[in-house]
Enzyme design. Structure first.
Site, PDB file in Angstrom:
ATOM      1  N   SER A 173     -50.399  33.131-167.925  1.00 21.99           N
ATOM      2  CA  SER A 173     -49.469  34.018-167.441  1.00 21.99           C
ATOM      3  C   SER A 173     -48.119  34.003-168.533  1.00 21.99           C
ATOM      4  O   SER A 173     -47.798  32.764-168.502  1.00 21.99           O
ATOM      5  CB  SER A 173     -49.494  33.997-165.942  1.00 21.99           C
ATOM      6  OG  SER A 173     -48.592  35.040-165.506  1.00 21.99           O
ATOM      7  N   PRO A 174     -47.389  34.916-168.515  1.00 24.40           N
ATOM      8  CA  PRO A 174     -45.955  34.667-168.917  1.00 24.40           C
ATOM      9  C   PRO A 174     -45.112  34.093-167.995  1.00 24.40           C
ATOM     10  O   PRO A 174     -45.064  34.377-166.952  1.00 24.40           O
ATOM     11  CB  PRO A 174     -45.487  36.268-169.307  1.00 24.40           C
ATOM     12  CG  PRO A 174     -46.706  37.149-169.260  1.00 24.40           C
ATOM     13  CD  PRO A 174     -47.650  36.392-168.436  1.00 24.40           C
ATOM     14  N   CYS A 208     -41.227  32.459-168.071  1.00 22.01           N
ATOM     15  CA  CYS A 208     -39.616  32.396-168.917  1.00 22.01           C
ATOM     16  C   CYS A 208     -39.508  31.128-168.733  1.00 22.01           C
ATOM     17  O   CYS A 208     -39.468  30.180-167.932  1.00 22.01           O
ATOM     18  CB  CYS A 208     -38.740  33.054-168.047  1.00 22.01           C
ATOM     19  SG  CYS A 208     -38.916  34.842-168.050  1.00 22.01           S
ATOM     20  N   GLN A 233     -45.100  39.511-174.052  1.00 29.16           N
ATOM     21  CA  GLN A 233     -45.021  40.749-172.606  1.00 29.16           C
ATOM     22  C   GLN A 233     -43.414  41.212-173.161  1.00 29.16           C
ATOM     23  O   GLN A 233     -42.447  40.319-173.337  1.00 29.16           O
ATOM     24  CB  GLN A 233     -44.706  39.820-171.440  1.00 29.16           C
ATOM     25  CG  GLN A 233     -44.721  40.788-170.217  1.00 29.16           C
ATOM     26  CD  GLN A 233     -44.363  40.057-169.094  1.00 29.16           C
ATOM     27  OE1 GLN A 233     -43.422  39.489-168.683  1.00 29.16           O
ATOM     28  NE2 GLN A 233     -45.450  40.319-168.232  1.00 29.16           N
ATOM     29  N   TYR A 269     -38.308  44.706-162.538  1.00 32.36           N
ATOM     30  CA  TYR A 269     -37.567  44.914-163.748  1.00 32.36           C
ATOM     31  C   TYR A 269     -37.614  46.438-164.149  1.00 32.36           C
ATOM     32  O   TYR A 269     -38.126  47.474-163.257  1.00 32.36           O
ATOM     33  CB  TYR A 269     -38.188  43.969-164.782  1.00 32.36           C
ATOM     34  CG  TYR A 269     -37.915  42.782-164.395  1.00 32.36           C
ATOM     35  CD1 TYR A 269     -36.850  42.161-164.234  1.00 32.36           C
ATOM     36  CD2 TYR A 269     -39.139  41.815-164.321  1.00 32.36           C
ATOM     37  CE1 TYR A 269     -36.490  40.732-164.005  1.00 32.36           C
ATOM     38  CE2 TYR A 269     -38.994  40.300-164.091  1.00 32.36           C
ATOM     39  CZ  TYR A 269     -37.769  39.809-163.774  1.00 32.36           C
ATOM     40  OH  TYR A 269     -37.465  38.709-163.323  1.00 32.36           O
ATOM     41  N   ARG A 299     -48.441  45.050-167.279  1.00 24.39           N
ATOM     42  CA  ARG A 299     -48.495  44.197-165.808  1.00 24.39           C
ATOM     43  C   ARG A 299     -47.659  45.262-164.806  1.00 24.39           C
ATOM     44  O   ARG A 299     -46.810  45.903-165.116  1.00 24.39           O
ATOM     45  CB  ARG A 299     -47.653  43.001-166.218  1.00 24.39           C
ATOM     46  CG  ARG A 299     -47.426  42.213-164.673  1.00 24.39           C
ATOM     47  CD  ARG A 299     -46.847  40.752-164.912  1.00 24.39           C
ATOM     48  NE  ARG A 299     -47.832  39.988-165.029  1.00 24.39           N
ATOM     49  CZ  ARG A 299     -47.771  38.586-164.821  1.00 24.39           C
ATOM     50  NH1 ARG A 299     -46.725  38.088-164.530  1.00 24.39           N
ATOM     51  NH2 ARG A 299     -49.154  37.947-165.048  1.00 24.39           N
ATOM     52  N   ARG A 306     -47.897  28.326-162.724  1.00 26.67           N
ATOM     53  CA  ARG A 306     -47.570  26.970-162.456  1.00 26.67           C
ATOM     54  C   ARG A 306     -48.650  26.145-162.738  1.00 26.67           C
ATOM     55  O   ARG A 306     -48.358  24.720-163.037  1.00 26.67           O
ATOM     56  CB  ARG A 306     -47.080  26.961-161.009  1.00 26.67           C
ATOM     57  CG  ARG A 306     -45.946  27.795-160.557  1.00 26.67           C
ATOM     58  CD  ARG A 306     -45.465  27.837-159.197  1.00 26.67           C
ATOM     59  NE  ARG A 306     -44.153  28.439-159.117  1.00 26.67           N
ATOM     60  CZ  ARG A 306     -43.993  29.949-159.107  1.00 26.67           C
ATOM     61  NH1 ARG A 306     -45.159  30.626-159.148  1.00 26.67           N
ATOM     62  NH2 ARG A 306     -42.810  30.250-158.604  1.00 26.67           N
TER      63      ARG A 306
END
Length: 359
Positions: free
Chosen positions: A25-26, A28, A102, A185, A233, A327
């Protein structure tokens, strides 16, 4: 009757085949300077490819300088960003994984500090700050400086920024192009009636609120070739009364599928600060399951998926086509090896690591 698949079975898409059902998963990293990737990003993302993740999706990468969440975010608003990104995609591909990116714009949730320093949103006159934009002039937190309400010209400008970003992403070698329309976002801000208070062609009705995303999808799709797959997403719900919800998400996905979106990456929340999320293991899986059943689109699920048994169950009962892990990959970049061992699956280790395969 749902077809039965396994966590380690291949997943064929139109232009590519995933080697298994485990996707990075993306995440940051807040480690870029002026949007430029560096060796941190190469090693961070490359380790997952060595670890045999089927797809490695790069963090939310801003389509414009003011679209970054923080001053440490990756960007793809300039051709100069391509060189290092190409090095990253070439390494990921060399390990048999699929490189993904992404594309994102943070909207009113931009201009923040790095999270391990503070959760502060900078004002435009501070060193690391800039004026944020949004569909309506409502800040995420009431004590923050309101964003500037976007004009029609602003909207078309951002659509074009996504188009150019997609063009650069293809040049850089990404095979999965994911549009970030979740987590509060900018695109999600247009979708949510709690954030979008516009009275023009981009507000009020469902058709108007999804217009911005549909235009972005169309613009991005024009830039993709036969080697790319277009993903989106989405937050399936705002977890707040009167907000974006599962029913609207399902209707949106039906439209996006017709527009050429191949995969719906399903998450939730993030639109408003007062959301009430009942967090528990796999809490977002039912959304992906319902969307998959209702639209027959290829669907990924994310959120507190922490064990091989849990992931195997999701795929075996076809609640989603693949799982996205965040994670747990930070805790163990080679968890694909570990999960394969736990489930008695034999996977192709890189020859440099073969000695570790023997008990």
């Amino acid at each position: 009757m749902k077809a039965k698949h396994s966590l380690f079975s291949e997943l064929p898409l139109t232009n590519m085949t995933l080697s298994n059902r485990i996707v990075v998963s993306p995440m940051c990293q807040y480690s870029a300077i002026n949007g430029f990737a560096n060796d941190w990003h190469l090693v961070h993302l490359g380790q997952f490819a060595v670890g045999r993740a089927a797809v490695v999706i790069q963090e939310a990468t801003a389509v414009s300088e003011i679209g970054r969440i923080s001053y440490g975010d990756l960007g793809i608003w300039s051709d100069e960003h391509i060189e290092k990104l190409k090095q990253i995609t070439e390494f990921i591909s060399s390990q048999g994984s699929i490189p993904g990116i992404q594309l994102a714009h943070a909207g009113r949730k931009a201009s923040t500090d790095k999270p391990w320093i503070s959760r502060k949103q900078f004002s435009p006159d501070e060193e690391h700050g800039w004026q944020t934009i949004a569909p309506s002039a409502i800040p995420y937190h009431e004590y923050e400086i309101p964003p500037t309400e976007m004009t029609l010209a602003d909207i078309q400008s951002v659509v074009y920024e996504f188009k150019l970003a997609a063009r650069r992403a293809v040049s850089a070698g990404y095979k999965v192009i994911e549009i970030h329309a979740a987590h509060g976002y900018l695109i999600h801000q247009f979708l949510s009636p709690l954030v979008n208070l516009r009275a023009d062609d981009y507000g009020e009705s469902f058709v108007n609120r999804i217009r911005f995303l549909v235009e972005i999808v169309h613009a991005v799709k024009e830039e993709l070739g036969k080697e790319q797959s277009l993903w989106v997403r989405l937050s399936a719900t705002d977890w707040a009364e009167g907000g974006w919800d599962l029913e609207q998400t399902i209707e949106l996905v039906k439209i996006l599928k017709l527009q050429g979106v191949e995969v719906a990456d399903i998450s939730s929340g993030g639109a408003v600060s007062y959301q009430q999320i009942p967090v528990e293991p796999g809490y977002q899986v039912p959304f992906a399951d319902e969307i998959k059943n209702s639209t027959e689109i290829c669907t990924g699920t994310v959120g507190l998926i922490t064990s091989s048994k849990q992931a195997k169950d999701i795929i075996n009962r076809a609640a989603a086509d693949f799982v996205l892990i965040g994670r747990e990959f930070l805790r163990d970049p080679h968890l694909v090896y570990e999960w394969a061992k736990e489930l008695g699956e034999d996977i192709n280790w890189p020859p440099q690591y073969e000695r570790a395969k023997i008990e």
